[in-house]
Motif scaffolding. Structure first.
Motif, PDB file in Angstrom:
ATOM      1  N   UNK A  42     -16.127 -36.131 -31.148  1.00 58.90           N
ATOM      2  CA  UNK A  42     -16.726 -35.157 -30.239  1.00 58.90           C
ATOM      3  C   UNK A  42     -15.953 -35.191 -28.933  1.00 58.90           C
ATOM      4  N   UNK A  43     -15.749 -34.052 -28.305  1.00 57.10           N
ATOM      5  CA  UNK A  43     -14.907 -33.979 -27.109  1.00 57.10           C
ATOM      6  C   UNK A  43     -15.393 -34.896 -25.981  1.00 57.10           C
ATOM      7  N   UNK A  44     -16.686 -35.183 -25.911  1.00 58.90           N
ATOM      8  CA  UNK A  44     -17.201 -36.046 -24.852  1.00 58.90           C
ATOM      9  C   UNK A  44     -17.331 -37.506 -25.254  1.00 58.90           C
ATOM     10  N   UNK A  45     -16.973 -37.837 -26.476  1.00 56.48           N
ATOM     11  CA  UNK A  45     -17.160 -39.202 -26.975  1.00 56.48           C
ATOM     12  C   UNK A  45     -15.898 -40.033 -26.805  1.00 56.48           C
ATOM     13  N   UNK A  46     -16.106 -41.326 -26.631  1.00 54.74           N
ATOM     14  CA  UNK A  46     -14.971 -42.240 -26.520  1.00 54.74           C
ATOM     15  C   UNK A  46     -14.422 -42.613 -27.898  1.00 54.74           C
ATOM     16  N   UNK A  47     -15.276 -42.594 -28.901  1.00 47.60           N
ATOM     17  CA  UNK A  47     -14.849 -42.933 -30.258  1.00 47.60           C
ATOM     18  C   UNK A  47     -15.381 -41.885 -31.229  1.00 47.60           C
ATOM     19  N   UNK A  48     -14.909 -41.949 -32.461  1.00 52.52           N
ATOM     20  CA  UNK A  48     -15.368 -41.018 -33.479  1.00 52.52           C
ATOM     21  C   UNK A  48     -15.634 -41.738 -34.775  1.00 52.52           C
ATOM     22  N   UNK A  49     -15.642 -40.982 -35.851  1.00 52.31           N
ATOM     23  CA  UNK A  49     -15.864 -41.530 -37.179  1.00 52.31           C
ATOM     24  C   UNK A  49     -14.669 -41.209 -38.060  1.00 52.31           C
ATOM     25  N   UNK A  50     -14.316 -42.154 -38.907  1.00 64.50           N
ATOM     26  CA  UNK A  50     -13.272 -41.959 -39.905  1.00 64.50           C
ATOM     27  C   UNK A  50     -13.933 -41.917 -41.272  1.00 64.50           C
ATOM     28  N   UNK A  51     -13.580 -40.934 -42.060  1.00 65.58           N
ATOM     29  CA  UNK A  51     -14.071 -40.793 -43.422  1.00 65.58           C
ATOM     30  C   UNK A  51     -12.851 -40.755 -44.320  1.00 65.58           C
ATOM     31  N   UNK A  52     -12.836 -41.560 -45.359  1.00 66.12           N
ATOM     32  CA  UNK A  52     -11.655 -41.535 -46.203  1.00 66.12           C
ATOM     33  C   UNK A  52     -11.728 -42.419 -47.421  1.00 66.12           C
ATOM     34  N   UNK A  53     -10.541 -42.660 -47.958  1.00 60.67           N
ATOM     35  CA  UNK A  53     -10.371 -43.493 -49.142  1.00 60.67           C
ATOM     36  C   UNK A  53      -9.432 -44.634 -48.810  1.00 60.67           C
ATOM     37  N   UNK A  54      -9.772 -45.813 -49.290  1.00 58.54           N
ATOM     38  CA  UNK A  54      -8.875 -46.948 -49.127  1.00 58.54           C
ATOM     39  C   UNK A  54      -7.786 -46.878 -50.192  1.00 58.54           C
ATOM     40  N   UNK A  55      -6.748 -47.669 -50.033  1.00 58.96           N
ATOM     41  CA  UNK A  55      -5.660 -47.674 -51.015  1.00 58.96           C
ATOM     42  C   UNK A  55      -6.160 -48.111 -52.387  1.00 58.96           C
ATOM     43  N   UNK A  56      -7.300 -48.807 -52.432  1.00 52.73           N
ATOM     44  CA  UNK A  56      -7.885 -49.225 -53.707  1.00 52.73           C
ATOM     45  C   UNK A  56      -8.779 -48.173 -54.334  1.00 52.73           C
ATOM     46  N   UNK A  57      -8.970 -47.021 -53.660  1.00 52.47           N
ATOM     47  CA  UNK A  57      -9.775 -45.946 -54.214  1.00 52.47           C
ATOM     48  C   UNK A  57     -11.221 -45.967 -53.796  1.00 52.47           C
ATOM     49  N   UNK A  58     -11.601 -46.857 -52.872  1.00 51.71           N
ATOM     50  CA  UNK A  58     -12.983 -46.943 -52.408  1.00 51.71           C
ATOM     51  C   UNK A  58     -13.224 -45.970 -51.268  1.00 51.71           C
ATOM     52  N   UNK A  59     -14.380 -45.298 -51.268  1.00 53.85           N
ATOM     53  CA  UNK A  59     -14.764 -44.423 -50.170  1.00 53.85           C
ATOM     54  C   UNK A  59     -15.206 -45.290 -48.993  1.00 53.85           C
ATOM     55  N   UNK A  60     -14.908 -44.812 -47.775  1.00 50.75           N
ATOM     56  CA  UNK A  60     -15.237 -45.611 -46.595  1.00 50.75           C
ATOM     57  C   UNK A  60     -15.570 -44.700 -45.415  1.00 50.75           C
ATOM     58  N   UNK A  61     -16.502 -45.153 -44.575  1.00 49.09           N
ATOM     59  CA  UNK A  61     -16.819 -44.492 -43.300  1.00 49.09           C
ATOM     60  C   UNK A  61     -16.776 -45.570 -42.239  1.00 49.09           C
ATOM     61  N   UNK A  62     -16.010 -45.315 -41.180  1.00 51.51           N
ATOM     62  CA  UNK A  62     -15.884 -46.272 -40.087  1.00 51.51           C
ATOM     63  C   UNK A  62     -16.224 -45.605 -38.780  1.00 51.51           C
ATOM     64  N   UNK A  63     -16.712 -46.408 -37.827  1.00 49.91           N
ATOM     65  CA  UNK A  63     -16.986 -45.923 -36.482  1.00 49.91           C
ATOM     66  C   UNK A  63     -16.074 -46.657 -35.533  1.00 49.91           C
TER      67      UNK A  63
END
Length: 84
Positions: free
Chosen positions: A63-84
């Motif tokens: 978000x434009x006013x936020x210092x951090x965001x969220x990452x949504x993706x896949x690891x190299x092992x094929x696992x889904x992941x969400x990080x803050x």
């Protein structure tokens, strides 16, 4: 930070109703199927992000006013992941 601009129909903006390919498939716009590919020339969904290396692949939302965001993706092992 630059403000976003509405380009309307991307195909029309670049001179016709055609696919748009930027930097050898870094960004690809499929005007026939209304799809966008990042790292792929034939996206199979509305938005497809592909990384053909053996590293993690993420999409970041901030978000434009936020210092951090969220990452949504896949690891190299094929696992889904969400990080803050």
């Amino acid at each position: 930070m630059p403000q976003p601009r509405d380009l309307g129909n991307l195909g029309d903006a670049i001179g016709g109703n055609a696919n748009a390919n930027f930097d050898s498939n870094t960004l690809f716009g499929d005007s026939v199927n209304n799809r966008v590919g990042v790292g792929v020339a034939a996206p199979s969904t509305k938005l497809e992000v592909r990384n053909d290396t053996a590293v993690d692949t993420y999409i970041r939302a901030v978000h434009s006013g936020a210092a951090t965001g969220y990452d949504l993706g896949l690891t190299s092992g094929g696992d889904a992941a969400v990080f803050n």
